[in-house]
Write an enzyme that holds these catalytic residues in place. Structure first.
Site, PDB file in Angstrom:
ATOM      1  CE  LYS A 180      -4.154  -2.027   2.013  1.00  0.00           C
ATOM      2  NZ  LYS A 180      -5.124  -1.994   3.123  1.00  0.00           N
ATOM      3  CE1 TYR A 196     -11.385  -9.407   4.657  1.00  0.00           C
ATOM      4  CE2 TYR A 196     -11.482 -11.794   4.722  1.00  0.00           C
ATOM      5  CZ  TYR A 196     -11.095 -10.631   4.095  1.00  0.00           C
ATOM      6  OH  TYR A 196     -10.423 -10.693   2.907  1.00  0.00           O
TER       7      TYR A 196
HETATM    8  N1  LIG Z   1     -11.635  -5.698   5.844  1.00  0.00           N
HETATM    9  C1  LIG Z   1     -10.838  -5.065   5.000  1.00  0.00           C
HETATM   10  O1  LIG Z   1     -11.160  -4.889   3.814  1.00  0.00           O
HETATM   11  C2  LIG Z   1      -9.553  -4.482   5.515  1.00  0.00           C
HETATM   12  C3  LIG Z   1      -8.993  -3.334   4.919  1.00  0.00           C
HETATM   13  C4  LIG Z   1      -7.815  -2.809   5.469  1.00  0.00           C
HETATM   14  C5  LIG Z   1      -7.217  -3.435   6.554  1.00  0.00           C
HETATM   15  N2  LIG Z   1      -7.781  -4.546   7.084  1.00  0.00           N
HETATM   16  C6  LIG Z   1      -7.187  -5.235   8.231  1.00  0.00           C
HETATM   17  O2  LIG Z   1      -6.848  -4.301   9.224  1.00  0.00           O
HETATM   18  C7  LIG Z   1      -5.708  -4.772   9.931  1.00  0.00           C
HETATM   19  C8  LIG Z   1      -4.662  -3.648  10.002  1.00  0.00           C
HETATM   20  O3  LIG Z   1      -4.229  -3.366   8.678  1.00  0.00           O
HETATM   21  P1  LIG Z   1      -3.123  -2.241   8.391  1.00  0.00           P
HETATM   22  O4  LIG Z   1      -3.061  -2.073   6.928  1.00  0.00           O
HETATM   23  O5  LIG Z   1      -3.322  -1.050   9.256  1.00  0.00           O
HETATM   24  O6  LIG Z   1      -1.793  -2.969   8.914  1.00  0.00           O
HETATM   25  P2  LIG Z   1      -0.460  -2.259   9.406  1.00  0.00           P
HETATM   26  O7  LIG Z   1      -0.212  -1.003   8.662  1.00  0.00           O
HETATM   27  O8  LIG Z   1       0.574  -3.328   9.422  1.00  0.00           O
HETATM   28  O9  LIG Z   1      -0.775  -1.832  10.928  1.00  0.00           O
HETATM   29  C9  LIG Z   1      -1.119  -2.779  11.892  1.00  0.00           C
HETATM   30  C10 LIG Z   1      -1.216  -2.109  13.249  1.00  0.00           C
HETATM   31  O10 LIG Z   1      -1.548  -3.120  14.208  1.00  0.00           O
HETATM   32  C11 LIG Z   1      -0.478  -3.247  15.154  1.00  0.00           C
HETATM   33  N3  LIG Z   1      -0.242  -4.655  15.475  1.00  0.00           N
HETATM   34  C12 LIG Z   1       0.167  -5.637  14.629  1.00  0.00           C
HETATM   35  N4  LIG Z   1       0.246  -6.810  15.291  1.00  0.00           N
HETATM   36  C13 LIG Z   1      -0.096  -6.556  16.564  1.00  0.00           C
HETATM   37  C14 LIG Z   1      -0.179  -7.350  17.736  1.00  0.00           C
HETATM   38  N5  LIG Z   1       0.101  -8.664  17.710  1.00  0.00           N
HETATM   39  N6  LIG Z   1      -0.547  -6.751  18.882  1.00  0.00           N
HETATM   40  C15 LIG Z   1      -0.818  -5.421  18.921  1.00  0.00           C
HETATM   41  N7  LIG Z   1      -0.769  -4.619  17.854  1.00  0.00           N
HETATM   42  C16 LIG Z   1      -0.405  -5.176  16.684  1.00  0.00           C
HETATM   43  C17 LIG Z   1       0.737  -2.644  14.486  1.00  0.00           C
HETATM   44  O11 LIG Z   1       1.634  -2.249  15.475  1.00  0.00           O
HETATM   45  P3  LIG Z   1       3.225  -2.126  15.166  1.00  0.00           P
HETATM   46  O12 LIG Z   1       3.371  -0.830  14.451  1.00  0.00           O
HETATM   47  O13 LIG Z   1       3.826  -2.152  16.502  1.00  0.00           O
HETATM   48  O14 LIG Z   1       3.591  -3.307  14.310  1.00  0.00           O
HETATM   49  C18 LIG Z   1       0.096  -1.484  13.725  1.00  0.00           C
HETATM   50  O15 LIG Z   1      -0.199  -0.423  14.605  1.00  0.00           O
HETATM   51  C19 LIG Z   1      -5.200  -6.015   9.177  1.00  0.00           C
HETATM   52  O16 LIG Z   1      -5.656  -7.166   9.839  1.00  0.00           O
HETATM   53  C20 LIG Z   1      -5.880  -5.918   7.830  1.00  0.00           C
HETATM   54  O17 LIG Z   1      -6.144  -7.183   7.250  1.00  0.00           O
HETATM   55  C21 LIG Z   1      -8.939  -5.083   6.591  1.00  0.00           C
END
Ligand SMILES: NC(=O)c1ccc[n+]([C@@H]2O[C@H](COP(=O)([O-])OP(=O)(O)OC[C@H]3O[C@@H](n4cnc5c(N)ncnc54)[C@H](OP(=O)(O)O)[C@@H]3O)[C@@H](O)[C@H]2O)c1
Length: 296
Positions: free
Chosen positions: A66, A222
């Site tokens: 992204k 999800y």
């Molecule tokens: N339904 C959909 O269409 C859709 C769309 C977008 C995103 N999502 C979901 O949303 C989630 C986040 O996506 P993203 O793009 O924001 O990912 P990202 O940029 O990697 O950010 C993830 C965030 O969660 C934190 N995190 C990761 N693992 C963790 C853990 N074990 N315990 C506590 N915090 C944790 C990370 O902290 P650190 O910075 O410390 O690593 C970061 O703040 C994902 O599961 C993704 O699949 C779903």
């Protein structure tokens, strides 16, 4: 000439998107395919060439590319500038245009419950790309208070700075995710923008939050196999829920508009998604477990 829409990512073979867009193109009488581009980083230039080709409608971009999408784009919109990440690249006369339809979808759904949020407190778990999209969207319905709960407080503080630009009237604080305790601070909207809940049934990003009927949960996660632990707890407490499938569906609406210039065939896309997932998406629904036959 038949057109192609893409999903660019890594490990995307289980994506729910292909049947949804294929059904949409058929319903809208658009001669187009939807193809997965499951690429390693060295092959990203090939993906960019495919997106720029004359037969390309453009493409969704997902993890972990992204940020790459913002760099390869010739032009980015306001959502991408605010979030630092894009999930859609669309070719135009002046090159590839980057959009963040996660932010647009969240803003749209939060707008439908604006009255409940604007005087309230929001607890946002996570400080990554999806959390940045939430922070931008919250600026459209600014809450009175925003608590950012991050695993790394420095990431939370960086998000707080950009959230303050989107929501200048909101009181913003940062806490460590593991120490969140909402017993003393009533929360109106809980947002999960961490991956917690995705891998196992009992993983819960905010186990101390007790849900009640006046509360809302927006969980971006999800699981194909069923609702996540926090979605089940929220629904059991009477809260209204948007789940990750509901979010995926909602972001497909602006995505289809950008790819085709047409209004999305909403009901056809919903039916295709329900067929592949086996249950209704939660879109501020109180029951996150409805099977297709329970659909209204
Ligand atoms: N339904 C959909 O269409 C859709 C769309 C977008 C995103 N999502 C979901 O949303 C989630 C986040 O996506 P993203 O793009 O924001 O990912 P990202 O940029 O990697 O950010 C993830 C965030 O969660 C934190 N995190 C990761 N693992 C963790 C853990 N074990 N315990 C506590 N915090 C944790 C990370 O902290 P650190 O910075 O410390 O690593 C970061 O703040 C994902 O599961 C993704 O699949 C779903």
């Amino acid at each position: 000439m038949p057109r192609i829409a893409y999903l660019v990512g890594k490990g995307v073979s289980h994506s729910l998107s292909p049947p949804v867009y294929r059904a949409a193109f058929a319903a809208a009488d658009i001669d187009a395919h939807y193809e997965l581009l499951d690429v390693d980083e060295p092959d990203l230039p090939l993906a960019a060439s495919a997106l720029r080709a004359p037969d390309s409608l453009g493409g969704n971009v997902t993890m972990p590319y992204k940020c790459w999408a913002t760099e390869v784009a010739d032009d980015v919109d306001e959502t991408v500038r605010a979030c630092g990440a894009a999930n859609l690249l669309v070719p135009g006369p002046s090159g590839l245009h980057a959009h963040n339809t996660d932010a647009l979808a969240i803003a749209e759904l939060l707008g439908t419950v604006r009255e409940r949020i604007s005087k309230g407190t929001v607890l946002l778990a996570g400080a990554g790309g999806a959390a940045a999209a939430c922070a931008w969207a919250l600026g459209r319905v600014p809450p009175r208070e925003l608590i950012i709960a991050a695993r790394r407080p420095e990431a939370g503080r960086a998000l707080a700075r950009s959230a303050a630009e989107s929501s200048p009237s909101t009181v913003i604080s940062v806490v460590e995710l593991a120490t969140v305790d909402t017993r003393t601070t009533p929360v109106d909207l809980v947002i999960n923008a961490t991956p917690l809940g995705m891998l196992t049934e009992d993983e819960d990003p905010l186990p101390s939050v007790a849900f009640s009927p006046s509360m809302l949960l927006y969980d971006l996660v999800y699981r194909r196999s069923g609702p996540t632990a926090i979605q089940i707890r929220a629904a059991a407490g009477g809260a209204l829920v948007v789940d990750g499938i509901g979010h995926l569906f909602q972001q497909a609406m602006p995505t289809f508009r950008h790819l085709t210039g047409q209004e999305p065939p909403h009901d056809v896309m919903l039916a295709a998604l329900v067929e592949v997932v086996g249950r209704q998406p939660a879109l501020w629904s109180a029951d996150t477990t409805r099977a297709p036959s329970d659909a209204d």
